[in-house]
Structures are given as structure tokens and as C-alpha cells.
Design an enzyme around this catalytic site. Structure first.
Site, short mmCIF file in Angstrom:
data_model
loop_
_atom_site.label_atom_id
_atom_site.label_comp_id
_atom_site.label_asym_id
_atom_site.label_seq_id
_atom_site.Cartn_x
_atom_site.Cartn_y
_atom_site.Cartn_z
N HIS A 28 0.66 -0.92 0.00
CA HIS A 28 0.05 -0.12 0.04
C HIS A 28 0.81 1.14 0.05
O HIS A 28 1.21 1.73 0.97
CB HIS A 28 -1.08 0.00 1.40
CG HIS A 28 -1.87 -0.88 1.43
ND1 HIS A 28 -1.42 -2.39 1.42
CD2 HIS A 28 -3.01 -1.25 1.00
CE1 HIS A 28 -2.38 -3.17 1.66
NE2 HIS A 28 -3.44 -2.79 1.22
N HIS A 262 -4.09 3.02 -3.48
CA HIS A 262 -4.48 2.55 -2.24
C HIS A 262 -3.72 0.98 -1.75
O HIS A 262 -2.80 1.04 -0.92
CB HIS A 262 -5.73 2.26 -1.78
CG HIS A 262 -6.08 1.82 -0.50
ND1 HIS A 262 -5.91 2.36 0.70
CD2 HIS A 262 -6.22 0.51 -0.09
CE1 HIS A 262 -6.24 1.66 1.83
NE2 HIS A 262 -6.40 0.46 1.29
N GLU A 411 -18.16 -4.37 24.26
CA GLU A 411 -17.28 -5.47 24.17
C GLU A 411 -15.97 -5.54 23.49
O GLU A 411 -14.71 -6.05 23.67
CB GLU A 411 -17.93 -6.69 24.12
CG GLU A 411 -18.95 -7.28 25.18
CD GLU A 411 -20.23 -6.33 24.85
OE1 GLU A 411 -21.18 -6.72 25.64
OE2 GLU A 411 -20.37 -5.58 23.92
N HIS A 473 -28.37 -15.64 24.56
CA HIS A 473 -27.36 -15.64 25.65
C HIS A 473 -26.73 -17.00 25.99
O HIS A 473 -26.10 -16.94 26.77
CB HIS A 473 -28.07 -14.92 26.79
CG HIS A 473 -28.05 -13.67 26.79
ND1 HIS A 473 -28.79 -13.00 25.66
CD2 HIS A 473 -27.63 -12.44 27.61
CE1 HIS A 473 -28.79 -11.71 25.89
NE2 HIS A 473 -28.42 -11.36 27.07
#
Length: 658
Positions: A28, A262, A411, A473
Site C-alpha cells: 500500500h 491505495h 465489548e 445468551h
């Protein structure tokens, strides 16, 4: 500011980056060419670091969150005197080189963290800034500053799009991490083209809402860049985002400002044209401007002087504060040998019924007393995870000495921030949530494993026995998913005593992260047939229930299912040996004689684990001897859910007796 020297460094960065990517025919080039001036400013003047001691505790940290632009970092490390040679640059992206496609922690001197998956680096940097702030408040005195450094980040549009960066930067603003300075490479280009295809928000306003100081400017106005950095440093209560408008691939006549530069080599013709555009000899490869070499020779002397001044200050501080120096040594010694002398883990009575999450909480309180640099917290689930350090306060914008971290419902960022805390140095961090939410933090956990960071993940509510919260869950595939991550220890203790050993295993393991799989439901502390069970639990498994003579069946099980297996063994018509496997990978790494003692060959084996049994197939002769759960759970009381799914002692007994 020596503009001519910084321009020479920037020119050298462009030259080295173009040629390295072209030699590899992969990489890149766009970011290194677009931000060469910023890189030259940071390594040439702004940052306090010392190539002679890359692990100097008070160095500024630099994180290339846009890790695909790795040649920017490798070029600057080479120029500024780190152990990155010109040959290393020529071997960019080759097997065995120290210049891999994306920066990798532990592979290249001067690389602070592994970056590439976008959003991770900037989130690690939040952890680094948090660690700096906490150490500053623990160790600095009115007369001596031994911790006083900044964390600098280069982040691109991709970092800003990834959700993890918003999670982490929101928390950074809330905590007022004023020594975190992020440069946003606003070049308006991503792989698919102009970012307007999918990304038109006002990033500065978003960061203002996070509680950050924001500024903007031209990436090529170096004088203004220095002014903005100085302005950023004046605000001790807010992290700073500096948006720099840049041109990706600057210097390439035909590809600058386009997606074509890029993620691919420019091509030999375009490299030649670019060199002409930049005033370089198109036939000379890996050119470094003599002024850049001369500048960094002098810069190294200045950095060495700063380093020696800090060393002198540190020695004065240590002499004046012997108790703080002892504490410093404890913080920066990753082993827990010293803690063992002071540690008094809670005792659990045989037959006592206690959830392993609750046992873990009691153990954690004792560990905190003996390990002063143990810090951590939960993603808004501390009361359920039992992960609060009850006597040690909360870390906040107002109170830096607190040891419990409150991550909020973030999280993924929690995982990356925790890694950043460890990467900074000085702490043994842990992070806690429900096991099912490792889905959210898997990317961060994977990178922790890749880097070999000894982070502890306290994952509670680890099965269908969660009950009423239902299948959303209740983890079923998560044991297999976590075991699949290389270099990740996954431990399922079966009772409170095993939980204490699991914690010690996690803290003594310094080569990678550990997941502790803990229950919501109460489990009885059981008798262990093996008198050396603690030692053998640490080897991956041991015999919980033995038989007189050779057993008819060996039940191999983990976690809460050990209790289930013991109950099933009592109901069975056969003689049954029950084995608790703490860590399957660790057990499989033991010598054959040890494994033979635990699971004797020639005896029928049944495996019981309340989830997907991928990876256990080699333990049984018939798939009918796999007692698992190849479906999602259900909502209801834990025991009733288990009965509904047929995952009971009676169900296991039928498998044993078939």
C-alpha cells in the site's frame, strides 16, 4: 523546525516506500506517500523516544492504526536508527523478514502493536493512554516525574468507519485521556473509490460529541501541524483528534488521489514518473537523501541526551522513594512469583455449592491484594461477572488510582483496550463479559493471541444453564470457536477449587491470553481421586473419579459437565472413570504416558460437553459416544432448559450404558 531536513526525510520516505512496495509487487504505497511529512515531523521532532532502548518505559508511543501503510513506519524506523536495515526494507512482505505486510508486535523493533484490522490500533492506543495516566498518578511525586509521555496515532478513513473505534474513542473522551493525540488521515479514498460512496459523516463533530478536542489542517503545512500538536498538549483533560486533509499517493502523477494507489504497487512506469515528479533519479532505488541521514545522526544524540536525563531523574526518584521503587519493580515484573509469597486464596469446602463465577470473584479479591498492578473490569456486567475489585476503587476521569475499569457496553473495544494496557507495560489486565459476547470481541482476542499477550478473559454464563435469557445468551459453539484460535488458552474449571487453579494458570502463563469459562449456576465442590490433581489440572486434565481396576468407560468432560458426569457415573450400570479436562490443547501436548494414565487406551470413551463438540471426535470410537449439543438453546429455568434439550445426567447415563 528545520524544514529542509524534514522535507528531505519526507522525500526519503516516499522513495523507500515506492521502491519497497514495487520490489514486493504488493503493498500500500498510498498512505506512506500521502503522510510522509507527518511521519517526518513525528519521528524527526515531536516524539520522545530512543532507538538505543526501544522499551524505555517513558517513551512516547506511536501506533499506525492504518497498518496497511506499514512502509511509512518501517522507513521512519530505519531512518531514525532502529534495527530495521535497508536490506529489511528491500525484503518488505517476504517470508521471514521483519518488515511484514502489516506491522507486527514482537517482530520489528519499534513496533508497539500489531495493526491492520482497522480500528484495532486506535483502540489499543486508548489502552496505552489509560495505562500512562494511571502510572503517572501512582508513581510521580511533587519533585520527580518518571511517567510523562504521549500516545500518538495515525488513523485513516477505514479506522473511522469501523465501529470499534467509536466504542474506544467514546470511552477515551469519557475518561479524559488528554495525552492521546490522533491524526486522522482524511484523504477521502478507500479501496472501492471515493469515501463518498459510503461515508459522508462529519468525523470532527462525532469526536466532539465523544468529548474530544478537535482540529483540522493541511497535511503538508508542517508549521501549522506543529502548532496544532502544541495546542493539543495544552488540554490535559481531553484527547485530541487532528484531521489532516491529505492526498493519497502524493507525488504520483497519474495515481495520486485515486483508489489505484491505495493497495497496489504503482508499477515500474509510474514509479519512474513519480521519481521524476519528486526530483529523484528514476534509475536509483531505495534512495535516502543525505540531509535526512545527517539530521537523524544529530537527532539520535539529542534523543540519547533526553533518555539519559530521564535515567538520572529516575535514579534520583528511586533513591528518594525506595518504597515506590519496589512497587515499580513489581509493576514491571510480569511474573507473579513475588505475589505468591503474599497470596492467600480462599478455601472451598467439599460439597459446598457455589457458581464458578462467584468463586472467581472471591479469588479475584485475594489476587488484587497480592498483585498490585492487576487491573480490569467488565463490559457493564460486573455484578454478574463478579469482576469488580471491591476494595480498590473505580478508575475514572476524576480518580486515576482506581483499579476497576468500567468499559460500558463496549465489548470489542474492551478487548482492544485491555491489550493496549498490557502493550504499554506495567499492568496485568483482565476483561470480563458473558461468554456469548466473545462474538463481539473475537477480533481483539485474536490479535491478543497473535501478539502473545497474557491478558485474562473472564467469560461467565458459559452454557445453556444461563436459562431464562434464552438462546441469544446461551453459548453453544463458543467453546469450539475459542479453542480454534491459535495461542489462546481455554480453561473450563468444574468447581470452585479448579477455578482457583485456573486463575493461577492464567496469571502464570506469559506467552498468550487465557479464557476462563465460568458458570452462572451453582456447582458442588467435588472429591478428587487424584492426590496430585492440582499439578495435573495444570497439565490439562486429571482423574476426578477413579475405579477399582480397569474401567468399562471413561467419561471425558469439562466445566460444569464434570458434576453431570459424576452424577451419571453413579447412576450407570458400568464402572466409570471421570476425567476433568481443564485445557484440551494443553492436555494433548503432554507426553503419551501421562495421557495414557488419564485416559487409558483400549477403553471406551464418552465425551460430554454442553455445546458443539467439534474437535472432540478423536477421543471416541463412535459418534454416538459424543454427548453434546448441536443446536441453539431455549428460554426457561436452567434445569428445565437442560431437561427440554435432553442434556441431563439421565441422558448421559443412557449414552454410557448403551
Amino acid at each position: 523546525m528545520k524544514k529542509d531536513a524534514l522535507d528531505a526525510i519526507a522525500l526519503s520516505v516516499r522513495s523507500l516506500s515506492m521502491d519497497a512496495v514495487q520490489a514486493a509487487n504488493s503493498g500500500h504505497p498510498g498512505l506512506p506517500m500521502g503522510l510522509a511529512e507527518l511521519g517526518s515531523a513525528l519521528y524527526g521532532e515531536v516524539m520522545s523516544h530512543y532507538p538505543g532502548d526501544p522499551n524505555w518505559p517513558d517513551r512516547d508511543r506511536f501506533v499506525l492504526s492504518a497498518g496497511h501503510g506499514s512502509m511509512l513506519l518501517y522507513s521512519l524506523l530505519h531512518l531514525s536508527g532502529y534495527k530495521v536495515s535497508l536490506d529489511d526494507l528491500k525484503n518488505f512482505r517476504q517470508v521471514g523478514s521483519i518488515t511484514p505486510g502489516h506491522p507486527e508486535y514482537g517482530e520489528t523493533e519499534g513496533v508497539e502493536t500489531t495493526t491492520g484490522p482497522l480500528g484495532q490500533g486506535i483502540s489499543n492506543a486508548v489502552g496505552m493512554a489509560l495505562a500512562e495516566s494511571k502510572l503517572e498518578h501512582v508513581f510521580n511525586t511533587d519533585t520527580h516525574k518518571v511517567v510523562d509521555h504521549y500516545t500518538y496515532v495515525i488513523a485513516g478513513d477505514g479506522d473511522m468507519m469501523e465501529g470499534i473505534s467509536s466504542e474506544a474513542c467514546s470511552l477515551a473522551g469519557h475518561l479524559g485521556l488528554g495525552k492521546l493525540i490522533v491524526f486522522y488521515d482524511d484523504n477521502h479514498i478507500s479501496i472501492e473509490g471515493d469515501t463518498a460512496l459510503a461515508f459522508t459523516e462529519d468525523v470532527e463533530k462525532r469526536f466532539e460529541a465523544f468529548g474530544w478536542q478537535t482540529m483540522s489542517g493541511d497535511a503538508y503545512d508542517t508549521e501549522n501541524l506543529f502548532k496544532m500538536i502544541e495546542e493539543a498538549k495544552k488540554d490535559a483533560t481531553r484527547p485530541t483528534l487532528i484531521r489532516l486533509r491529505s492526498v493519497i499517493g502524493k507525488g504520483s502523477p497519474n495515481k495520486a488521489g485515486t483508489a489505484a494507489v491505495h493497495g497496489a504497487a504503482l508499477g515500474e512506469d509510474e514509479v519512474a514518473l513519480s521519481k521524476r515528479e519528486l526530483g529523484l533519479d528514476e534509475n536509483e532505488h531505495f534512495y535516502i537523501h543525505p540531509k535526512a541521514v545527517e539530521y537523524f545522526e544529530n537527532r539520535k544524540k539529542e534523543l540519547e541526551r533526553q533518555y539519559k536525563e530521564w535515567k538520572s531523574t529516575f535514579e534520583e526518584w528511586a533513591k528518594a522513594n525506595p518504597e515506590l521503587k519496589k512497587l515499580w519493580d513489581r509493576y514491571f515484573d510480569s511474573s507473579i512469583a513475588e505475589a505468591r509469597k503474599e497470596l492467600s486464596l480462599p478455601a472451598f469446602e467439599k460439597g459446598e455449592k457455589i457458581a464458578t463465577r462467584k468463586a472467581s470473584g472471591a479469588i479475584l479479591q485475594e489476587l488484587a491484594k497480592a498483585i498490585p498492578n492487576l487491573i480490569g473490569g467488565s463490559a457493564d456486567l460486573a455484578p454478574s461477572n463478579n469482576s469488580t475489585l471491591e476494595d480498590w476503587g473505580n478508575f475514572s476521569a476524576e480518580e486515576r488510582l482506581g483499579r476497576t475499569l468500567h468499559f460500558g457496553v463496549r465489548e470489542h473495544a474492551m478487548g482492544a483496550i485491555t491489550s493496549g494496557i498490557y502493550l504499554h507495560g506495567g499492568f496485568r489486565p483482565y476483561a470480563a463479559t458473558f461468554m456469548v459476547f466473545t462474538d463481539y470481541m473475537r477480533g481483539s482476542m485474536r490479535l491478543a493471541a497473535l501478539m502473545g499477550l497474557p491478558v485474562v478473559y473472564v467469560m461467565t454464563h458459559d452454557s445453556i444453564y444461563v436459562g431464562e435469557d434464552g438462546p441469544t445468551h446461551e453459548p453453544v459453539e463458543h467453546y469450539a470457536a475459542l479453542r480454534a484460535i491459535p495461542n489462546m488458552r481455554f480453561i473450563r474449571p468444574g468447581d470452585a477449587e479448579e477455578t482457583a487453579e485456573a486463575w493461577m494458570m492464567a496469571l502464570e502463563h506469559e506467552e498468550g491470553p487465557t479464557v476462563l469459562s465460568l458458570t452462572r449456576q451453582k456447582l458442588a465442590v467435588y472429591e478428587k481421586a487424584d492426590p496430585n490433581w492440582r499439578e495435573n489440572f495444570r497439565r490439562g486434565g486429571y482423574v476426578v473419579k477413579a475405579t477399582d481396576g480397569r474401567p468399562d468407560v471413561v467419561v471425558v468432560t469439562t466445566g460444569s459437565e464434570v458434576s453431570l458426569a459424576l452424577e451419571a457415573a453413579e447412576k450407570s450400570k458400568r464402572t466409570v472413570q471421570v476425567v476433568s479436562i481443564s485445557d484440551r490443547e494443553l492436555f494433548e501436548a503432554q507426553d503419551e504416558s501421562f495421557r495414557e494414565r488419564v485416559i487409558p487406551s483400549g477403553v471406551r470413551t464418552v465425551v460430554a460437553e454442553v455445546g458443539v463438540l467439534q474437535g472432540w471426535e478423536g477421543y471416541v470410537q463412535s459418534k454416538e459416544d459424543l454427548f453434546g449439543l448441536n443446536r441453539f438453546g431455549a428460554s426457561g429455568k436452567g434445569a428445565e432448559v437442560a431437561a427440554h434439550l435432553g442434556y441431563t445426567a439421565e441422558g448421559l447415563t443412557k449414552v454410557i450404558d448403551r
